[in-house]
Design an enzyme around this catalytic site. Structure first.
Site, PDB file in Angstrom:
ATOM      1  N   VAL A  71      49.345  44.074  46.214  1.00 23.44           N
ATOM      2  CA  VAL A  71      50.739  44.496  46.313  1.00 23.44           C
ATOM      3  C   VAL A  71      50.738  45.940  46.829  1.00 23.44           C
ATOM      4  O   VAL A  71      49.963  46.724  46.213  1.00 23.44           O
ATOM      5  CB  VAL A  71      51.117  44.594  44.855  1.00 23.44           C
ATOM      6  N   ALA A 116      49.483  51.022  45.650  1.00 16.61           N
ATOM      7  CA  ALA A 116      49.077  49.680  46.077  1.00 16.61           C
ATOM      8  C   ALA A 116      48.053  49.495  45.073  1.00 16.61           C
ATOM      9  O   ALA A 116      47.608  50.146  44.345  1.00 16.61           O
ATOM     10  CB  ALA A 116      48.736  49.399  47.367  1.00 16.61           C
ATOM     11  N   LYS A 117      47.948  48.019  44.935  1.00 18.38           N
ATOM     12  CA  LYS A 117      46.988  47.531  43.842  1.00 18.38           C
ATOM     13  C   LYS A 117      46.686  46.283  44.058  1.00 18.38           C
ATOM     14  O   LYS A 117      47.431  45.452  44.643  1.00 18.38           O
ATOM     15  CB  LYS A 117      47.514  47.453  42.225  1.00 18.38           C
ATOM     16  N   GLY A 118      45.380  45.771  43.739  1.00 20.25           N
ATOM     17  CA  GLY A 118      44.917  44.406  43.902  1.00 20.25           C
ATOM     18  C   GLY A 118      44.228  43.930  42.838  1.00 20.25           C
ATOM     19  O   GLY A 118      43.878  44.525  41.926  1.00 20.25           O
TER      20      GLY A 118
END
Ligand code: NAD
Length: 428
Positions: A71, A116-118
């Protein structure tokens, strides 16, 4: 009504949804700023959400499909920045919240990144190293179009580490047909990592604790500390606090905690954990398995450094600490945060307290792009400067708006992002 305030209403209904918790903080700050409707709506939702289902060949010859996310909440101030988490509990709302917190965190410490992040839904404890490597490479391939040194730069998070970053860097480089170190941070030193990155988040927690102690008039030697989590943030944070003269009374991992009223010898505790993979059996302390009770131990400073939703409306009244420095992301729910603030507990919020990691990640990205590496002293002194300055700015913002440090951190960071929005204008 803006969509932001609509979500805030939901937050009251769902205390444990981290995205709604983040939205509550955002909305409170946006109200103080009088943020205009359009900008408010844009900043309250992620720019882009990618869901991938990746097939992985398991050791027994079977194929398993894993679901993963990346995201990108906002990339106005620079490339997306944020970790990748491997955990059975990963879900889209969690990744959304973590991505948004990265936008605010990068802005609080004023490094030129967006958020962001995953995450991948998996349990690495049940997977061999080979399976973890194949999963990491296939997930990287699935998100490859939206990451890159100028687009979005991942880093480690829960259950991912330097090795994971090395696999991502290699997979990306193979596709690019050139070595591209700046695509991830938190890499091993031998392939472009930065000195000081491993303990940077813990060091930032220590610097934040030092600044907060000055604010409330305490000295490290009079400060008993309880740390939840003994990983990269909690373990190394506790070690640095111990070196600084704080008395570490208790530290936990996901299975239980050790406690000693006279203080723990942190190097010995971490050596025991490293050798045995459990805190149980450490001779110089009592061992308990009763999870969250650890947070209620009598102490001056509580450092939740494990995961989200640990301090909630269910236990906030029993927390005895005067000061909470949030090592983890989202460890305190919005409801609990309000309850604690009303009781006069000072909370140094996650988006400030654990920003040491992303700050040194920024240094790593800069060093990769320069092809020139700094000494550990330079890294640590620049980190200290940034953390102390950010703490000071958050504190001053709090005084100006007469709000707690969490709201102040959100106000400072949202205002910075919103001003870039106004300056750049809306592309059409
Ligand atoms: P890690 O995997 O290295 O360590 C996590 C630790 O927490 C482990 O000791 C684990 O056993 C423990 N733990 C997990 N659930 C627990 C529970 N319910 N009760 C007690 N202990 C529990 O992870 P990390 O990198 O230290 O990250 C911890 C938190 O800090 C996460 O919220 C992460 O998003 C945040 N964070 C990490 C960094 C970083 O640089 N690593 C930077 C900023 C924020």
């Amino acid at each position: 009504m803006s969509s932001g305030s609509a979500v805030a209403t939901h937050a009251q209904q769902d205390e444990f949804n981290p995205f709604l918790s983040m939205q509550t903080g955002f909305d409170t700050a946006a109200d103080h700023l009088g943020l205009e409707g359009g900008v408010r709506d844009v900043l309250s939702m992620p720019d882009r959400e990618l869901t991938v289902n990746v097939p992985v060949l398991m050791d027994d010859g079977s194929v398993r499909v894993f679901t993963g996310y990346r995201v990108q909440h906002n990339v106005l101030r620079g490339p997306g920045k944020g970790g990748i988490r491997f955990s059975p509990d990963v879900n889209l709302d969690e990744v959304r919240a973590l991505a948004a917190w990265m936008t605010w965190k990068c802005s609080v410490v004023n490094v030129p990144f967006g958020g962001a992040k995953g995450g991948v839904i998996c349990d690495p404890r049940t997977m061999s190293i080979g399976e973890q490597e194949r999963l990491t490479r296939r997930y990287t391939e699935a998100i490859i179009d939206i990451i890159g040194p100028d687009r979005d730069v991942p880093a480690p998070d829960m259950n991912t580490n330097e090795q994971t970053m090395a696999w991502i860097m290699d997979t990306y480089s193979m596709h690019e047909r050139k070595t591209s170190t700046a695509v991830v941070t938190g890499k091993p030193l031998s392939i472009g990592g930065s000195k000081g990155r491993r303990e940077a988040t813990g060091r930032g927690v220590m610097i934040s604790a030092n600044e907060a102690l000055k604010m409330i008039g305490l000295r490290p030697e009079d400060t008993r500390v309880v740390v939840q989590g003994a990983g990269n943030v909690g373990g190394l944070g506790a070690l640095l606090l111990h070196r600084e003269g704080y008395k570490i009374k208790s530290i936990s991992d996901m299975y239980g905690y050790v406690v000693n009223d006279r203080g723990l010898d942190m190097p010995a505790v971490l050596a025991h954990l490293g050798e045995n993979r459990t805190l149980e059996g450490y001779a110089e302390a009592d061992y308990e398995t009763s999870g969250k009770a650890q947070l209620e131990i009598d102490c001056e400073l509580l450092v939740p450094a494990a995961t989200e939703n640990q301090i909630t409306s269910k236990n906030a009244e029993r927390i005895k600490a005067r000061l909470i420095v949030e090592g983890a992301n989202g460890p305190t729910t919005a409801t609990a945060s309000k309850m604690l603030s009303e009781r006069g507990v000072t909370i140094v919020p996650d988006i400030l307290a654990n920003a040491g990691g992303v700050t040194v990640s920024y240094f790593e990205w800069v060093q990769n792009r320069m092809g020139y590496f700094w000494t550990e002293e330079i890294v640590n002194s620049r980190l200290e400067q940034i953390m102390v300055d950010a703490f000071c700015e958050v504190r001053q913002t709090g005084e100006k708006y007469d709000v707690d440090l969490r709201t102040a951190a959100y106000i400072l960071s949202i205002d910075r992002v919103a001003s870039v929005y106004r300056m750049r204008g809306i592309f059409s």
